[in-house]
Design a protein around this motif. Structure first.
Motif, PDB file in Angstrom:
ATOM      1  N   LEU A 271     -45.889 -16.652 -31.621  1.00 24.28           N
ATOM      2  CA  LEU A 271     -46.281 -15.262 -31.414  1.00 24.28           C
ATOM      3  C   LEU A 271     -45.290 -14.553 -30.493  1.00 24.28           C
ATOM      4  O   LEU A 271     -44.902 -13.408 -30.750  1.00 24.28           O
ATOM      5  CB  LEU A 271     -47.694 -15.202 -30.822  1.00 24.28           C
ATOM      6  CG  LEU A 271     -48.415 -13.866 -30.970  1.00 24.28           C
ATOM      7  CD1 LEU A 271     -48.904 -13.690 -32.403  1.00 24.28           C
ATOM      8  CD2 LEU A 271     -49.594 -13.770 -30.004  1.00 24.28           C
ATOM      9  N   ARG A 272     -44.870 -15.219 -29.448  1.00 24.36           N
ATOM     10  CA  ARG A 272     -43.909 -14.626 -28.508  1.00 24.36           C
ATOM     11  C   ARG A 272     -42.554 -14.405 -29.178  1.00 24.36           C
ATOM     12  O   ARG A 272     -41.861 -13.423 -28.888  1.00 24.36           O
ATOM     13  CB  ARG A 272     -43.759 -15.519 -27.276  1.00 24.36           C
ATOM     14  CG  ARG A 272     -44.990 -15.514 -26.368  1.00 24.36           C
ATOM     15  CD  ARG A 272     -44.821 -16.498 -25.202  1.00 24.36           C
ATOM     16  NE  ARG A 272     -43.620 -16.208 -24.429  1.00 24.36           N
ATOM     17  CZ  ARG A 272     -43.540 -15.291 -23.489  1.00 24.36           C
ATOM     18  NH1 ARG A 272     -44.595 -14.555 -23.189  1.00 24.36           N
ATOM     19  NH2 ARG A 272     -42.406 -15.095 -22.827  1.00 24.36           N
ATOM     20  N   ALA A 273     -42.175 -15.292 -30.080  1.00 28.73           N
ATOM     21  CA  ALA A 273     -40.917 -15.112 -30.808  1.00 28.73           C
ATOM     22  C   ALA A 273     -41.002 -13.909 -31.742  1.00 28.73           C
ATOM     23  O   ALA A 273     -40.040 -13.131 -31.878  1.00 28.73           O
ATOM     24  CB  ALA A 273     -40.578 -16.376 -31.592  1.00 28.73           C
TER      25      ALA A 273
ATOM     26  N   ARG B 267     -38.404 -11.572 -40.050  1.00 22.40           N
ATOM     27  CA  ARG B 267     -38.217 -10.233 -40.596  1.00 22.40           C
ATOM     28  C   ARG B 267     -39.530  -9.470 -40.491  1.00 22.40           C
ATOM     29  O   ARG B 267     -40.606 -10.018 -40.773  1.00 22.40           O
ATOM     30  CB  ARG B 267     -37.769 -10.278 -42.058  1.00 22.40           C
ATOM     31  CG  ARG B 267     -36.499 -11.046 -42.320  1.00 22.40           C
ATOM     32  CD  ARG B 267     -36.063 -10.928 -43.774  1.00 22.40           C
ATOM     33  NE  ARG B 267     -35.583  -9.593 -44.066  1.00 22.40           N
ATOM     34  CZ  ARG B 267     -34.316  -9.196 -43.890  1.00 22.40           C
ATOM     35  NH1 ARG B 267     -33.424 -10.049 -43.433  1.00 22.40           N
ATOM     36  NH2 ARG B 267     -33.955  -7.971 -44.180  1.00 22.40           N
ATOM     37  N   ILE B 268     -39.441  -8.220 -40.067  1.00 23.46           N
ATOM     38  CA  ILE B 268     -40.583  -7.313 -40.061  1.00 23.46           C
ATOM     39  C   ILE B 268     -40.220  -6.140 -40.966  1.00 23.46           C
ATOM     40  O   ILE B 268     -39.287  -5.386 -40.679  1.00 23.46           O
ATOM     41  CB  ILE B 268     -40.927  -6.824 -38.646  1.00 23.46           C
ATOM     42  CG1 ILE B 268     -41.292  -8.017 -37.749  1.00 23.46           C
ATOM     43  CG2 ILE B 268     -42.089  -5.832 -38.684  1.00 23.46           C
ATOM     44  CD1 ILE B 268     -41.556  -7.653 -36.302  1.00 23.46           C
TER      45      ILE B 268
ATOM     46  N   VAL C 206     -35.372  -9.151 -37.365  1.00 20.41           N
ATOM     47  CA  VAL C 206     -35.485  -8.878 -35.926  1.00 20.41           C
ATOM     48  C   VAL C 206     -35.079 -10.078 -35.075  1.00 20.41           C
ATOM     49  O   VAL C 206     -34.803  -9.924 -33.886  1.00 20.41           O
ATOM     50  CB  VAL C 206     -36.918  -8.424 -35.565  1.00 20.41           C
ATOM     51  CG1 VAL C 206     -37.250  -7.105 -36.241  1.00 20.41           C
ATOM     52  CG2 VAL C 206     -37.949  -9.492 -35.923  1.00 20.41           C
ATOM     53  N   SER C 207     -35.063 -11.278 -35.673  1.00 16.63           N
ATOM     54  CA  SER C 207     -34.621 -12.481 -34.968  1.00 16.63           C
ATOM     55  C   SER C 207     -33.872 -13.372 -35.940  1.00 16.63           C
ATOM     56  O   SER C 207     -34.206 -13.439 -37.120  1.00 16.63           O
ATOM     57  CB  SER C 207     -35.813 -13.259 -34.385  1.00 16.63           C
ATOM     58  OG  SER C 207     -36.443 -12.545 -33.349  1.00 16.63           O
ATOM     59  N   GLY C 208     -32.872 -14.052 -35.410  1.00 20.62           N
ATOM     60  CA  GLY C 208     -32.099 -14.973 -36.234  1.00 20.62           C
ATOM     61  C   GLY C 208     -30.820 -15.339 -35.524  1.00 20.62           C
ATOM     62  O   GLY C 208     -30.595 -14.964 -34.360  1.00 20.62           O
TER      63      GLY C 208
ATOM     64  N   ARG D 166     -39.297  -3.217 -31.848  1.00 16.78           N
ATOM     65  CA  ARG D 166     -39.869  -3.922 -32.999  1.00 16.78           C
ATOM     66  C   ARG D 166     -41.114  -3.249 -33.568  1.00 16.78           C
ATOM     67  O   ARG D 166     -41.672  -3.725 -34.541  1.00 16.78           O
ATOM     68  CB  ARG D 166     -40.200  -5.373 -32.619  1.00 16.78           C
ATOM     69  CG  ARG D 166     -38.968  -6.185 -32.263  1.00 16.78           C
ATOM     70  CD  ARG D 166     -39.245  -7.666 -32.214  1.00 16.78           C
ATOM     71  NE  ARG D 166     -38.032  -8.409 -31.878  1.00 16.78           N
ATOM     72  CZ  ARG D 166     -37.842  -9.698 -32.098  1.00 16.78           C
ATOM     73  NH1 ARG D 166     -38.806 -10.420 -32.675  1.00 16.78           N
ATOM     74  NH2 ARG D 166     -36.719 -10.286 -31.760  1.00 16.78           N
ATOM     75  N   ARG D 167     -41.603  -2.188 -32.968  1.00 18.64           N
ATOM     76  CA  ARG D 167     -42.810  -1.479 -33.407  1.00 18.64           C
ATOM     77  C   ARG D 167     -43.984  -2.451 -33.552  1.00 18.64           C
ATOM     78  O   ARG D 167     -44.638  -2.537 -34.593  1.00 18.64           O
ATOM     79  CB  ARG D 167     -42.568  -0.714 -34.705  1.00 18.64           C
ATOM     80  CG  ARG D 167     -41.672   0.515 -34.532  1.00 18.64           C
ATOM     81  CD  ARG D 167     -41.690   1.428 -35.747  1.00 18.64           C
ATOM     82  NE  ARG D 167     -43.047   1.799 -36.144  1.00 18.64           N
ATOM     83  CZ  ARG D 167     -43.790   2.726 -35.533  1.00 18.64           C
ATOM     84  NH1 ARG D 167     -43.323   3.356 -34.464  1.00 18.64           N
ATOM     85  NH2 ARG D 167     -45.005   3.012 -35.990  1.00 18.64           N
TER      86      ARG D 167
END
Length: 363
Positions: free
Chosen positions: A46-48, A61-62, A67-69, A79-80
């Motif tokens: 969840l924190r990630a 991906r959102i 958003v992370s990778g 990140r909304r």
């Protein structure tokens, strides 16, 4: 349409691997849940997703945006995402109205006021708008936290053990209220909890985690009736695994008779179970029906009164124990022998138990 996609996610603290190759996707407007025992890695995931932890491998991906990778880390504020925390995290010096409007500082005064009014009505706290957090109950404070997180209309809402500080009765009622609110607003959300009752009450789809790995990502119905492995079968609901032997196509013999499955039974490396394969058969309490007319009997060894029902622990003559959920007007004493029969809609078997002598399958 997929709103959240987690692909081969790996997270670690130093050399300690916390999450290993995690995969799941959540559709827009759906409520997902990461469920599991303490220390399984669910809060770290969840924190990630929120952007508070950097990933060591894989991607998040959102919507259309990664958003992370590897080499990619969009900060949390971009990140909304909305967050609801375990301890509510309300500002004690601000009124309920000002707490809800805190994240709307970029909106003009009129827009902000209308949005706060809408959120207060949504969570049923209009009359408490000018109160302070300490003047509200725990359930009311949690609704304020939810309204504050929803006010900026985030693409994704994350909830970290949001009901754990509440008593059992309030927790059950509020979980249903939160689901109704999320569905009314069309919000895509992820809940983290160790409580399967909360998960079942709130989520459309649940991911059961163990030791940093996702065991099964599925509907609550399938987790209960179609667990993919022994850990899922043991963690979700209640039940017992009893010895069985495959005796023919889609048929397994147990101490209570022969069960027939609509689908072929899987024996892992052997593929579809051949006759003679030893398996463990999952029996849920609702699979074992109390029936005074039945010739098959068992002895009551334990009982747990639950109001409308009694959960009986029963022992067969060969020592195999079962659970049975029976309407509470059937109140039997410890040591009493009662009639039982099976009513199994889903035959669930797991391969490679310890091999048992043929006689132990006989009633």
């Amino acid at each position: 349409m997929t709103l959240l996609e987690v692909d081969q996610l790996t997270l670690a603290y130093g050399r300690h691997l916390v999450v290993d190759l995690l995969d799941f996707a959540l559709e827009k407007g759906s409520i997902g849940c990461l469920l599991g025992p303490s220390g399984c890695g669910k809060t770290t995931v969840l924190r990630a997703i929120a952007g508070f932890e950097r990933v060591h491998g894989g991607s998040i991906r959102i919507g259309a945006e990664q958003v992370s990778g590897t080499g990619v880390h969009i900060p949390p504020e971009r990140r909304r995402i909305g967050m609801v925390f375990q301890d509510y995290a309300l500002f004690p010096h601000l009124t309920i109205r000002d707490n809800i409007g805190f994240g709307l500082h970029r909106a003009d005064a009129g827009t902000r006021s209308r949005r706060v009014d809408a959120m207060l009505e949504l969570v049923g706290l209009g009359p408490q708008a000018q109160r302070f957090p300490h003047e509200l109950s725990g359930g009311q404070q949690q609704r304020v936290a939810l309204a504050r997180a929803l006010a900026p209309a985030p693409d994704l809402l994350l909830m970290d053990e949001p009901f754990s500080n509440l008593d059992v009765e309030l927790r059950e009622r509020l979980s249903l209220e939160v689901r109704a609110i999320l569905k009314e607003t069309g919000t895509t959300a992820i809940l983290v909890t160790h409580d399967q009752n909360e998960a079942f009450a709130v989520a459309d789809v649940i991911g059961l985690m163990h030791d940093g790995a996702l065991q099964q990502w599925d509907t609550p119905y399938n987790l209960y009736h179609k667990p993919v492995n022994r850990f899922v079968a043991d963690f979700i609901g209640q039940g017992v695994l009893i010895p069985g032997r495959i005796i023919g196509e889609n048929q397994v013999k147990i101490a209570l008779g022969t069960l027939r499955s609509e689908l072929p039974m899987d024996c892992g490396p052997l593929g579809i179970c051949p006759p003679g394969s030893d398996v463990d058969v999952l029996l849920r309490p609702d699979d074992v029906v109390h029936d005074d007319a039945s010739e098959q009997t068992a002895v009551v060894t334990n009982k747990a009164f639950r109001g409308a029902d009694i959960l009986y622990t029963l022992e067969l003559d060969n020592g195999v124990k079962l659970l049975s959920l029976v309407p509470s007007h059937h109140n039997h004493a410890l040591g009493e022998r009662i009639g039982i029969r099976l009513n199994v809609d889903h035959v669930i078997t797991f391969f490679e138990p310890a091999r048992l002598p043929e006689s132990e399958l006989d009633s």
